[in-house]
Design a protein around this motif. Structure first.
Motif, PDB file in Angstrom:
ATOM      1  N   MET A  62       0.932  -1.115   0.039  1.00 27.19           N
ATOM      2  CA  MET A  62      -0.014  -0.019   0.104  1.00 27.19           C
ATOM      3  C   MET A  62       0.898   1.149   0.076  1.00 27.19           C
ATOM      4  SD  MET A  62      -3.129  -0.978   0.256  1.00 27.19           S
ATOM      5  CE  MET A  62      -4.102   0.468   1.025  1.00 27.19           C
ATOM      6  N   LEU A  63       2.043   1.267   0.640  1.00 28.48           N
ATOM      7  CA  LEU A  63       2.931   2.276   0.829  1.00 28.48           C
ATOM      8  C   LEU A  63       3.678   2.901  -0.431  1.00 28.48           C
ATOM      9  CD1 LEU A  63       4.681   1.927   4.516  1.00 28.48           C
ATOM     10  CD2 LEU A  63       2.581   3.417   3.601  1.00 28.48           C
ATOM     11  N   VAL A  64       4.082   1.588  -0.997  1.00 30.18           N
ATOM     12  CA  VAL A  64       4.792   1.729  -2.382  1.00 30.18           C
ATOM     13  C   VAL A  64       3.627   2.150  -3.379  1.00 30.18           C
ATOM     14  CG1 VAL A  64       5.598   0.176  -4.203  1.00 30.18           C
ATOM     15  CG2 VAL A  64       6.564  -0.159  -2.075  1.00 30.18           C
ATOM     16  N   ALA A  65       2.497   1.855  -3.533  1.00 32.31           N
ATOM     17  CA  ALA A  65       1.489   2.154  -4.495  1.00 32.31           C
ATOM     18  C   ALA A  65       1.284   3.719  -4.047  1.00 32.31           C
ATOM     19  CB  ALA A  65       0.081   1.561  -4.277  1.00 32.31           C
ATOM     20  N   GLY A  66       1.107   4.148  -2.872  1.00 33.01           N
ATOM     21  CA  GLY A  66       1.021   5.576  -2.676  1.00 33.01           C
ATOM     22  C   GLY A  66       2.190   6.467  -3.095  1.00 33.01           C
ATOM     23  N   LEU A  67       3.405   6.010  -2.722  1.00 34.61           N
ATOM     24  CA  LEU A  67       4.565   6.842  -3.457  1.00 34.61           C
ATOM     25  C   LEU A  67       4.592   6.591  -4.979  1.00 34.61           C
ATOM     26  CD1 LEU A  67       7.304   5.353  -0.716  1.00 34.61           C
ATOM     27  CD2 LEU A  67       6.106   7.585  -0.733  1.00 34.61           C
ATOM     28  N   HIS A  68       4.156   5.489  -5.522  1.00 36.57           N
ATOM     29  CA  HIS A  68       4.089   5.577  -6.827  1.00 36.57           C
ATOM     30  C   HIS A  68       3.108   6.767  -7.390  1.00 36.57           C
ATOM     31  CE1 HIS A  68       5.895   1.204  -7.802  1.00 36.57           C
ATOM     32  NE2 HIS A  68       6.832   2.219  -7.059  1.00 36.57           N
ATOM     33  N   ALA A  69       2.005   6.606  -6.666  1.00 36.92           N
ATOM     34  CA  ALA A  69       1.036   7.757  -7.094  1.00 36.92           C
ATOM     35  C   ALA A  69       1.327   9.076  -7.159  1.00 36.92           C
ATOM     36  CB  ALA A  69      -0.662   7.496  -6.238  1.00 36.92           C
ATOM     37  N   ASP A  70       2.288   9.269  -6.116  1.00 34.98           N
ATOM     38  CA  ASP A  70       2.890  10.636  -5.919  1.00 34.98           C
ATOM     39  C   ASP A  70       3.939  10.927  -6.988  1.00 34.98           C
ATOM     40  OD1 ASP A  70       1.246  11.822  -3.895  1.00 34.98           O
ATOM     41  OD2 ASP A  70       2.173  10.813  -2.362  1.00 34.98           O
ATOM     42  N   GLY A  71       4.265  10.009  -7.848  1.00 31.14           N
ATOM     43  CA  GLY A  71       5.447  10.001  -8.769  1.00 31.14           C
ATOM     44  C   GLY A  71       6.851   9.756  -8.269  1.00 31.14           C
ATOM     45  N   LEU A  72       6.951   9.083  -7.200  1.00 28.30           N
ATOM     46  CA  LEU A  72       8.149   8.720  -6.744  1.00 28.30           C
ATOM     47  C   LEU A  72       8.477   7.291  -6.941  1.00 28.30           C
ATOM     48  CD1 LEU A  72       8.409  10.160  -3.117  1.00 28.30           C
ATOM     49  CD2 LEU A  72       8.865  11.412  -5.302  1.00 28.30           C
ATOM     50  N   VAL A  73       9.863   6.878  -6.910  1.00 27.22           N
ATOM     51  CA  VAL A  73      10.178   5.500  -7.343  1.00 27.22           C
ATOM     52  C   VAL A  73      10.405   4.841  -5.989  1.00 27.22           C
ATOM     53  CG1 VAL A  73      11.941   4.240  -8.586  1.00 27.22           C
ATOM     54  CG2 VAL A  73      11.291   6.227  -9.710  1.00 27.22           C
ATOM     55  N   ALA A  74       9.839   3.816  -5.815  1.00 28.26           N
ATOM     56  CA  ALA A  74       9.822   3.003  -4.413  1.00 28.26           C
ATOM     57  C   ALA A  74       9.554   1.620  -4.723  1.00 28.26           C
ATOM     58  CB  ALA A  74       8.737   3.416  -3.489  1.00 28.26           C
ATOM     59  N   THR A  75      10.096   0.634  -4.147  1.00 26.89           N
ATOM     60  CA  THR A  75      10.034  -0.787  -4.457  1.00 26.89           C
ATOM     61  C   THR A  75       9.765  -1.587  -2.766  1.00 26.89           C
ATOM     62  OG1 THR A  75      12.403  -1.210  -4.031  1.00 26.89           O
ATOM     63  CG2 THR A  75      11.359  -0.976  -6.403  1.00 26.89           C
TER      64      THR A  75
END
Lengths: 81, 158
Positions: A62-75
């Motif tokens: 969920m956290l990674v999906a949120g960061l992706h939605a904000d345009g950041l690169v996260a795994t």
């Protein structure tokens, strides 16, 4: 229902996104103070990546999906608990 | 913001909306570098990454469609119907500000990735002048996002 392995959310260095925006997102999403958010951002920049959260897999997804939605690169990645 | 700037930003916003709608409809091009940057892999393992995309990308696209729609709607509402000046006034509340920050970032990411591609990978009609212009627009979008961030973080109290 215990999760034997923990998962970590990793924020990756991203030369395109302005630092102030990354700090803003970390403050908003993780409730960090600006100083801590700034440290994590600087760590990602220095080391290529920084662990910003740890816990159950579903929660980290969920956290990674949120960061992706904000345009950041996260795994997310399995870590030793 | 100048009328021309607001108009251009609304146009770019609508184009990015098209990308998110493609993801929401499951017809996004997987090997496009812009899509790879907007929807990065969540796992190093390709199978896990594909599974995450399958489960999460529609929701992520939906969230982004909401925020981009907000920015585009604010711009369209502010644009004059008749020519009555060069400037448009934009007022954004706190919830709108987050939508704007995210949307400006997306517009800039798309411009940045496109202008960083090899010329051969772009549409044959795109000239060097076009690319130079896109870069200027990307810089301007960065400036707008920075101004908004400064205003927001100043208000929160540093």
């Amino acid at each position: 229902m215990s999760e034997p392995t923990a998962w970590a959310t990793l924020l990756w260095d991203d030369p395109i996104t302005p630092q102030a925006y990354v700090v803003h997102v970390l403050v908003r999403r993780f409730g960090l103070d600006r100083e801590r958010a700034g440290e994590l951002m600087a760590q990602a920049e220095r080391d290529g990546r920084a662990e910003v959260a740890r816990g159950a897999r579903e929660e980290q997804e969920m956290l990674v999906a949120g960061l992706h939605a904000d345009g950041l690169v996260a795994t997310l990645e399995r870590v030793q608990p | 913001m100048l009328v021309d700037e607001a108009d251009l930003l609304a146009t770019l916003g609508r184009q990015v909306l098209g990308l998110h709608r493609a993801v929401a409809d499951g017809r996004a091009i997987a090997d496009d570098p812009v899509m790879a940057r907007l929807y990065p892999a969540a796992y190093a393992d390709p199978q896990d990454a594909a599974e995450f995309r399958r489960l999460a990308s529609v929701d992520i696209a939906g969230e982004r469609i909401r925020s981009m729609t907000r920015m585009v709607a604010d711009l369209e509402a502010a644009l004059p119907t008749e020519v009555d000046g060069d400037e448009v006034e934009l007022e954004v509340d706190e919830e709108g500000a987050d939508a704007w920050l995210r949307s400006l970032g997306e517009v800039r990411l798309v411009l940045h990735v496109r202008t960083s591609q090899e010329p051969g990978q772009l549409h044959p009609d795109v000239t060097d002048d076009d690319i130079a212009q896109f870069r200027d627009v990307a810089d301007w979008v960065l400036f707008v996002q920075g101004t908004l961030l400064e205003a927001l973080d100043g208000r929160i109290g540093g």
